[in-house]
Write an enzyme that holds these catalytic residues in place. Structure first.
Site, mmCIF file in Angstrom:
data_model
loop_
_atom_site.group_PDB
_atom_site.id
_atom_site.type_symbol
_atom_site.label_atom_id
_atom_site.label_comp_id
_atom_site.label_asym_id
_atom_site.label_seq_id
_atom_site.Cartn_x
_atom_site.Cartn_y
_atom_site.Cartn_z
ATOM 1 N N HIS A 102 0.784 -1.172 0.057
ATOM 2 C CA HIS A 102 0.124 -0.075 0.005
ATOM 3 C C HIS A 102 0.889 1.142 -0.114
ATOM 4 C CE1 HIS A 102 -4.085 1.033 0.227
ATOM 5 N NE2 HIS A 102 -3.852 2.225 0.717
ATOM 6 N N ASP A 152 -13.575 2.275 6.810
ATOM 7 C CA ASP A 152 -12.516 3.156 6.089
ATOM 8 C C ASP A 152 -13.277 3.395 4.766
ATOM 9 O OD1 ASP A 152 -10.060 4.081 5.548
ATOM 10 O OD2 ASP A 152 -9.870 2.685 3.792
ATOM 11 N N ARG A 185 -13.093 12.021 4.135
ATOM 12 C CA ARG A 185 -11.927 12.963 4.579
ATOM 13 C C ARG A 185 -11.586 13.380 3.059
ATOM 14 N NH1 ARG A 185 -8.378 8.530 5.728
ATOM 15 N NH2 ARG A 185 -6.442 10.018 5.902
ATOM 16 N N SER A 234 -6.283 4.300 8.506
ATOM 17 C CA SER A 234 -6.860 3.896 7.248
ATOM 18 C C SER A 234 -6.214 2.530 6.267
ATOM 19 C CB SER A 234 -7.022 5.231 6.281
ATOM 20 O OG SER A 234 -7.521 5.054 4.957
ATOM 21 N N LYS A 284 -7.334 -1.517 6.275
ATOM 22 C CA LYS A 284 -7.412 -2.320 4.921
ATOM 23 C C LYS A 284 -6.533 -3.430 5.081
ATOM 24 C CE LYS A 284 -7.258 1.286 1.998
ATOM 25 N NZ LYS A 284 -7.606 2.675 2.520
#
Ligand code: URA
Length: 434
Positions: free
Chosen positions: A82, A161, A168, A183, A187
């Site tokens: 990520h 999320d 956001r 966040s 995930k």
């Protein structure tokens, strides 16, 4: 418990207790706390911050807001990656199929565009029919058969999320360390991989502008991951200029396809190889970073990674012919080259502004309900340190609206800064945190 009291507690500098965070996330996910109250809480967190304990509690509450995927039916060590978000960051589009092409199970969960940065899911939706709302069974089947699946948050996977991310994005509450860490890690924990590689961006185009903040974010996420029993590392990489040349959803897909065919920009390829080597070693497919890099380069050179990319697009409902013929992907009605008005070397590219120009052209969302224009964006012709003569092309702007095009041209020219002498260019990879 009520949300008003929690907002005021946070606003006054208090730390939320675990049961308060669990309650808040559960009630918000189930629709019993409205967006306006959660927006106020997010803004209070931006000003006041969260302790490490609160961040960990928030992450776990979000990870368990839906199902946590049980990937035990997938053979081998599953890996995920990520990014904290950047401009022109199409890394996952190349990295995931490349690593999968070595037989490593890549079980990835991705997001959409956030703030001035793009998102993998939006980019992939440039392919006609492509979707990421996979059932757990489809996700597991795809990883078992073609070694790769990319899912988005759904009503079942990290739904907290999904809602918070969208909120956001449009309320100016993205660039806060605890919110980013929770966040991303929620995930990663919900999608069940064993090994996780994080790409933590630093610089003007990142949410963490300084190396110090990026390092703190990286350490926070690695420590949350380890607490949850995961094998996590973070690469801190430069985001003081866009990655590669293309910025914008379909434009980035086209650049990713070129990279998978072995003709990609050097910085993108370098980053992919470092992140990919870490993933390959974590999965036990190579004994060292050097061996992993050799295997990954071979998979790029032989076209094996590109073949996996096409199978992946097909497996998730997309048209792989559009990867063979990227000219069939969405393309903007207007394309105009912006030229330098002076001689010199490129000293700086205001990277967040480049991301914002892409948003302004329609490449991102202004409100949660906005739809995005996949075709628009910019392709840079000059990067930091490059020599430029007056009249040389700096970038090509892709727009759907002539008025926006002319405003974008002005903003692009103002985003480039020049100097007389060749400036030093900072390294792409800053640090790796294990
Ligand atoms: N990526 C995410 O998934 N969440 C963030 O908050 C930032 C980047």
């Amino acid at each position: 418990m009520n949300m008003y009291d929690l907002i005021v507690k946070k606003k006054r500098g208090g730390a939320l207790a675990k049961d308060e965070i669990d309650w808040m996330i559960r009630e918000y996910t189930d629709g019993r706390i409205p967006d306006y109250q959660m927006s106020a809480m997010m803004m209070a967190v931006c000003f006041v911050g969260m302790t490490d304990e609160e961040t960990k509690d928030l992450t776990l509450a979000m990870a368990h807001s839906g199902d946590v995927l049980d990937l035990s039916a997938i053979h081998g060590i599953k890996v995920d990656k990520h990014s904290t978000g950047g401009v022109g960051d199409k890394t996952s589009l190349v990295l995931a199929p490349l690593v999968a092409s070595l037989g490593v199970p890549v079980a990835k969960m991705s997001g959409r565009g956030l703030g001035h940065t793009g998102g993998t899911i939006d980019k992939l939706e440039s392919f006609t029919g492509f979707h990421t709302d996979l059932t757990p069974e489809q996700f597991i089947r795809n990883v078992n058969t073609i070694h790769i699946a990319i899912a988005g948050q759904t009503a079942n996977l990290a739904p907290a999320d999904k809602k918070l991310y969208a909120l956001r994005d449009v309320t100016g509450t993205v660039d806060q360390m605890s919110l980013i860490a929770s966040s991303i890690m929620s995930k990663k924990l919900a999608s069940g991989a064993d090994g996780i590689v994080l790409d933590v961006k630093t610089g003007d185009g990142a949410f963490m502008k300084s190396l110090e903040d990026a390092r703190a974010l990286a350490r926070e996420m690695v420590s949350i991951g380890k607490l949850a029993g995961k094998d996590v590392s973070a690469v801190i990489s430069d985001m003081d200029q866009p990655l590669g040349f293309a910025v914008g959803n379909a434009l980035e897909v086209k650049e990713a396809v070129s990279t998978l065919k072995g003709h990609g920009p050097k910085d993108l390829e370098e980053l992919v190889l470092v992140l990919g080597s870490l993933m390959t070693v974590k999965a036990g497919r190579a004994g060292s970073m050097e061996e992993a890099e050799r295997l990954l380069k071979e998979a790029l050179d032989t076209g094996r990674a590109f073949e996996v990319f096409k199978s992946f697009i097909k497996a998730q409902g997309g048209d792989p012919e559009e990867a063979e013929h990227p000219e069939r992907l969405p393309s903007a009605a207007y394309q105009e080259t912006v030229c330098a008005e002076t001689d010199g070397f490129v000293r700086d590219i205001r990277t967040e502004e480049i991301g914002r120009i892409c948003l302004f052209l329609g490449g991102g969302r202004e409100t949660k309900e906005s739809s995005i224009d996949l075709s628009v964006g910019l392709v840079l012709c000059r990067k930091k340190g490059d020599k430029v003569k007056k009249g040389d092309p700096l970038a090509v702007i892709h727009a759907s609206d002539p008025e926006k095009l002319s405003e974008a041209k002005k903003r692009l020219l103002a985003a480039y800064e020049f100097t007389d002498r060749k400036p030093p260019v900072s390294p792409l990879i800053k640090e790796i945190i294990y």
